[in-house]
Scaffold this motif. Structure first.
Motif, PDB file in Angstrom:
ATOM      1  N   UNK A   4      56.719  59.706  96.994  1.00 27.21           N
ATOM      2  CA  UNK A   4      57.010  61.130  97.176  1.00 27.21           C
ATOM      3  C   UNK A   4      58.126  61.318  98.195  1.00 27.21           C
ATOM      4  N   UNK A   5      58.101  60.549  99.266  1.00 25.70           N
ATOM      5  CA  UNK A   5      59.153  60.654 100.283  1.00 25.70           C
ATOM      6  C   UNK A   5      60.520  60.252  99.730  1.00 25.70           C
ATOM      7  N   UNK A   6      60.556  59.185  98.956  1.00 25.20           N
ATOM      8  CA  UNK A   6      61.833  58.731  98.395  1.00 25.20           C
ATOM      9  C   UNK A   6      62.374  59.744  97.397  1.00 25.20           C
ATOM     10  N   UNK A  10      65.825  61.947  97.776  1.00 21.08           N
ATOM     11  CA  UNK A  10      66.859  61.969  96.727  1.00 21.08           C
ATOM     12  C   UNK A  10      67.198  63.395  96.305  1.00 21.08           C
ATOM     13  N   UNK A  11      66.192  64.221  96.151  1.00 21.58           N
ATOM     14  CA  UNK A  11      66.425  65.611  95.745  1.00 21.58           C
ATOM     15  C   UNK A  11      67.209  66.366  96.819  1.00 21.58           C
ATOM     16  N   UNK A  12      66.828  66.184  98.071  1.00 17.24           N
ATOM     17  CA  UNK A  12      67.540  66.855  99.164  1.00 17.24           C
ATOM     18  C   UNK A  12      68.996  66.395  99.218  1.00 17.24           C
ATOM     19  N   UNK A  13      69.226  65.098  99.073  1.00 17.73           N
ATOM     20  CA  UNK A  13      70.597  64.591  99.099  1.00 17.73           C
ATOM     21  C   UNK A  13      71.400  65.071  97.895  1.00 17.73           C
ATOM     22  N   UNK A  15      70.952  67.948  96.325  1.00 15.52           N
ATOM     23  CA  UNK A  15      71.265  69.356  96.587  1.00 15.52           C
ATOM     24  C   UNK A  15      72.406  69.467  97.585  1.00 15.52           C
ATOM     25  N   UNK A  16      72.380  68.638  98.634  1.00 17.22           N
ATOM     26  CA  UNK A  16      73.456  68.667  99.624  1.00 17.22           C
ATOM     27  C   UNK A  16      74.788  68.288  98.976  1.00 17.22           C
ATOM     28  N   UNK A  17      74.796  67.239  98.149  1.00 10.50           N
ATOM     29  CA  UNK A  17      76.027  66.808  97.501  1.00 10.50           C
ATOM     30  C   UNK A  17      76.564  67.872  96.548  1.00 10.50           C
ATOM     31  N   UNK A  18      75.676  68.483  95.773  1.00  9.25           N
ATOM     32  CA  UNK A  18      76.116  69.543  94.861  1.00  9.25           C
ATOM     33  C   UNK A  18      76.642  70.747  95.634  1.00  9.25           C
ATOM     34  N   UNK A  19      76.050  71.048  96.768  1.00  2.10           N
ATOM     35  CA  UNK A  19      76.556  72.128  97.615  1.00  2.10           C
ATOM     36  C   UNK A  19      77.960  71.790  98.110  1.00  2.10           C
ATOM     37  N   UNK A  45      70.666  59.984  89.948  1.00  2.00           N
ATOM     38  CA  UNK A  45      69.402  60.333  90.601  1.00  2.00           C
ATOM     39  C   UNK A  45      68.243  60.032  89.665  1.00  2.00           C
ATOM     40  N   UNK A  46      68.344  60.491  88.451  1.00  2.00           N
ATOM     41  CA  UNK A  46      67.273  60.276  87.479  1.00  2.00           C
ATOM     42  C   UNK A  46      67.099  58.785  87.205  1.00  2.00           C
TER      43      UNK A  46
END
Length: 72
Positions: A4-6, A10-13, A15-19, A45-46
């Motif tokens: 879950x942490x990994x 990945x999701x947070x990173x 979102x940051x990259x897409x931003x 990511x997937x």
């Protein structure tokens, strides 16, 4: 728990990259280049999550079999 942490990291990173691609640097890249980076980010990511889950579940299945053979 580690899984879950990994995945969350990945999701947070992602979102940051897409931003960064679409908002922070919106005038630095063409739309085609932004779309390419977006697709690449989501695809990797997937793929990374799928490989991690596959390797993690494969390893735990072998461990369960080893534990079962020791009990017999």
């Amino acid at each position: 728990m580690v899984r879950v942490l990994i995945i969350s990291l990945c999701v947070v990173l992602d979102i940051w990259l897409l931003h960064q691609i679409w908002v922070a640097e919106k005038n630095k890249r063409k739309t085609n280049e932004k779309l390419l980076w977006t697709i690449t980010t989501l695809l990797f990511h997937v793929a990374a999550v799928a490989v991690y889950i596959f390797l993690d579940t494969t390893g735990s299945d072998e461990k369960k079999e080893d534990d079962n053979s020791l009990n017999e």
